[in-house]
Design an enzyme around this catalytic site. Structure first.
Site, PDB file in Angstrom:
ATOM      1  N   ASP A   1       8.484 -36.499 -10.504  1.00  0.00           N
ATOM      2  CA  ASP A   1       9.603 -37.302  -9.797  1.00  0.00           C
ATOM      3  C   ASP A   1      10.305 -36.923  -8.556  1.00  0.00           C
ATOM      4  O   ASP A   1      10.897 -37.379  -7.695  1.00  0.00           O
ATOM      5  CB  ASP A   1      10.802 -37.415 -10.752  1.00  0.00           C
ATOM      6  CG  ASP A   1      11.702 -36.022 -11.042  1.00  0.00           C
ATOM      7  OD1 ASP A   1      10.988 -35.040 -11.127  1.00  0.00           O
ATOM      8  OD2 ASP A   1      12.768 -35.901 -10.522  1.00  0.00           O
TER       9      ASP A   1
ATOM     10  N   ASP B   1       5.762 -32.731 -14.988  1.00  0.00           N
ATOM     11  CA  ASP B   1       6.923 -32.098 -14.712  1.00  0.00           C
ATOM     12  C   ASP B   1       8.094 -32.249 -15.645  1.00  0.00           C
ATOM     13  O   ASP B   1       7.910 -32.972 -16.788  1.00  0.00           O
ATOM     14  CB  ASP B   1       7.428 -32.601 -13.524  1.00  0.00           C
ATOM     15  CG  ASP B   1       8.967 -32.358 -12.887  1.00  0.00           C
ATOM     16  OD1 ASP B   1       8.890 -31.148 -12.954  1.00  0.00           O
ATOM     17  OD2 ASP B   1       9.734 -33.278 -12.734  1.00  0.00           O
TER      18      ASP B   1
ATOM     19  N   LYS C   1       2.246 -26.174  -7.377  1.00  0.00           N
ATOM     20  CA  LYS C   1       1.746 -26.977  -8.646  1.00  0.00           C
ATOM     21  C   LYS C   1       0.375 -27.592  -8.433  1.00  0.00           C
ATOM     22  O   LYS C   1      -0.300 -27.288  -9.495  1.00  0.00           O
ATOM     23  CB  LYS C   1       2.743 -28.123  -8.962  1.00  0.00           C
ATOM     24  CG  LYS C   1       4.218 -27.652  -9.405  1.00  0.00           C
ATOM     25  CD  LYS C   1       4.919 -28.973  -9.973  1.00  0.00           C
ATOM     26  CE  LYS C   1       6.286 -28.714 -10.517  1.00  0.00           C
ATOM     27  NZ  LYS C   1       7.122 -29.701 -11.039  1.00  0.00           N
TER      28      LYS C   1
ATOM     29  N   ASP D   1      12.175 -31.565 -15.394  1.00  0.00           N
ATOM     30  CA  ASP D   1      13.638 -32.040 -15.058  1.00  0.00           C
ATOM     31  C   ASP D   1      13.299 -33.554 -14.233  1.00  0.00           C
ATOM     32  O   ASP D   1      12.459 -33.352 -13.231  1.00  0.00           O
ATOM     33  CB  ASP D   1      14.473 -31.243 -14.172  1.00  0.00           C
ATOM     34  CG  ASP D   1      14.779 -29.833 -15.063  1.00  0.00           C
ATOM     35  OD1 ASP D   1      15.574 -30.109 -15.903  1.00  0.00           O
ATOM     36  OD2 ASP D   1      14.097 -28.905 -14.853  1.00  0.00           O
TER      37      ASP D   1
ATOM     38  N   ASN E   1       8.867 -31.407  -5.390  1.00  0.00           N
ATOM     39  CA  ASN E   1       7.796 -30.192  -5.587  1.00  0.00           C
ATOM     40  C   ASN E   1       6.549 -30.658  -6.555  1.00  0.00           C
ATOM     41  O   ASN E   1       5.718 -29.961  -6.937  1.00  0.00           O
ATOM     42  CB  ASN E   1       8.721 -29.192  -6.294  1.00  0.00           C
ATOM     43  CG  ASN E   1       9.433 -29.751  -7.549  1.00  0.00           C
ATOM     44  OD1 ASN E   1       9.272 -30.834  -7.649  1.00  0.00           O
ATOM     45  ND2 ASN E   1       9.766 -28.934  -8.217  1.00  0.00           N
TER      46      ASN E   1
ATOM     47  N   THR F   1       6.295 -27.109 -14.257  1.00  0.00           N
ATOM     48  CA  THR F   1       7.699 -27.081 -13.790  1.00  0.00           C
ATOM     49  C   THR F   1       8.097 -26.452 -12.459  1.00  0.00           C
ATOM     50  O   THR F   1       7.333 -25.280 -12.523  1.00  0.00           O
ATOM     51  CB  THR F   1       8.323 -27.088 -15.000  1.00  0.00           C
ATOM     52  OG1 THR F   1      10.010 -26.980 -14.912  1.00  0.00           O
ATOM     53  CG2 THR F   1       8.298 -25.594 -15.665  1.00  0.00           C
ATOM     54  N   GLY F   2       9.121 -26.338 -12.200  1.00  0.00           N
ATOM     55  CA  GLY F   2       9.820 -25.450 -11.397  1.00  0.00           C
ATOM     56  C   GLY F   2      10.648 -24.403 -12.126  1.00  0.00           C
ATOM     57  O   GLY F   2      11.061 -23.368 -11.757  1.00  0.00           O
TER      58      GLY F   2
END
Length: 288
Positions: free
Chosen positions: A236, A8, A213, A10, A239, A42-43
């Site tokens: 973290d 991931d 994901k 952020d 998502n 990642t988002g």
């Protein structure tokens, strides 16, 4: 033996100032030198994800927008999964009813009605993790996206939705009002075919149910003939859960909520303490 690492961005590989540390970078390079595939999951949109990765001098494939888009290490599009067009008005009506500000993700561009909205979202994420966000550094990162044209402010979403409603990958809603956010989440969960997740307590990430994901990581592993038992997922927040639950080895950041830590096989240090680099170094040792 780990064959693929999904990371991931952020709150995970990115420091609070949205950069990739030298230790995290070197750990990825060391993993790649041992033949381990490393993918960013990642988002963020591809254009948002590319900036810090490129600045770090890394070359990796990308799972973007929580799995709505997959690209190879050269940025070529491999797969795309959009929200069903007929669901867009239902989603925006729910968000508007609760006065939740939101962004639309189309292709490599993020559209917002308020340029401060993405800034506030990143600040909120950092504070939630118990960190003091470097506001001006985050603002510089956002303004860099504005200059590149990958983050655009528009007065109204109406024309954009009418013209490109079938191209929307993700809708990202933010609010400091938790009861309103929870009310919207419950209403959105009643719409079949949607995945509702979050990268922090103050946001909602809305995608097609097939854009997650974990689904994207599993497809990527399968395409390379790899078992999910040999995949490590590092993240973290909520998502990231879909890939953590599927991976044979899951690692939560030290700044993750307790529920995320409890769902993982390992917990590393925070994103401000090179947690990704340490997690990767730990699995590389037995393979030397």
């Amino acid at each position: 033996m780990i064959s693929l690492i999904a990371i991931d961005m952020d709150g995970t590989i990115l420091n609070p100032d949205h950069s990739i540390s030298q230790k995290n970078k070197q750990a990825i390079l060391d993993a790649q030198s041992q033949g381990i595939e490393v993918v960013i999951a990642t988002g963020r949109s591809y254009s948002e994800a590319l900036i810090p990765v490129k600045e770090a001098g890394l070359k990796v494939p990308y799972i973007c927008l929580n799995g709505a888009e997959v690209r190879d290490s050269s940025g070529e599009l491999i797969s795309a999964t959009h929200i069903v067009e007929s669901d867009i008005e239902k989603i925006t009506s729910i968000l508007d009813a609760e006065a939740i500000e939101y962004q639309l993700f189309i292709d490599t561009i993020v559209y917002t009605r308020d340029i401060e909205s993405p800034l506030n979202a990143f600040i909120q994420l950092a504070r939630e993790a118990g960190q003091n966000p470097p506001v001006e550094e985050i603002r510089k990162d956002i303004m860099k996206q504005v200059k590149l044209g990958t983050l655009q402010q528009i007065d109204s979403f109406d024309d954009l939705i009418n013209q490109r409603g079938n191209e929307i990958y993700k809708i990202f809603g933010t609010s400091f009002n938790m009861p309103d956010l929870d009310k919207a989440r419950k209403a959105l969960q009643q719409i079949p075919g949607l995945a509702i997740s979050s990268s922090g307590a103050g946001n909602l990430e809305i995608t097609n149910i097939n854009a997650q994901k974990g689904i994207a990581v599993e497809k990527l592993a399968k395409s390379k003939g790899l078992s999910m038992e040999n995949v490590m997922a590092i993240g973290d927040n909520y998502n990231d859960l879909s890939m953590m639950e599927r991976a044979g080895h899951s690692v939560a950041m030290g700044n993750a909520p307790d529920e995320i830590k409890a769902a993982c096989t390992k917990v590393t240090t925070s994103n401000a303490e090179d947690g990704v680099g340490l997690a990767i170094e730990a699995i590389l040792q037995p393979q030397n």
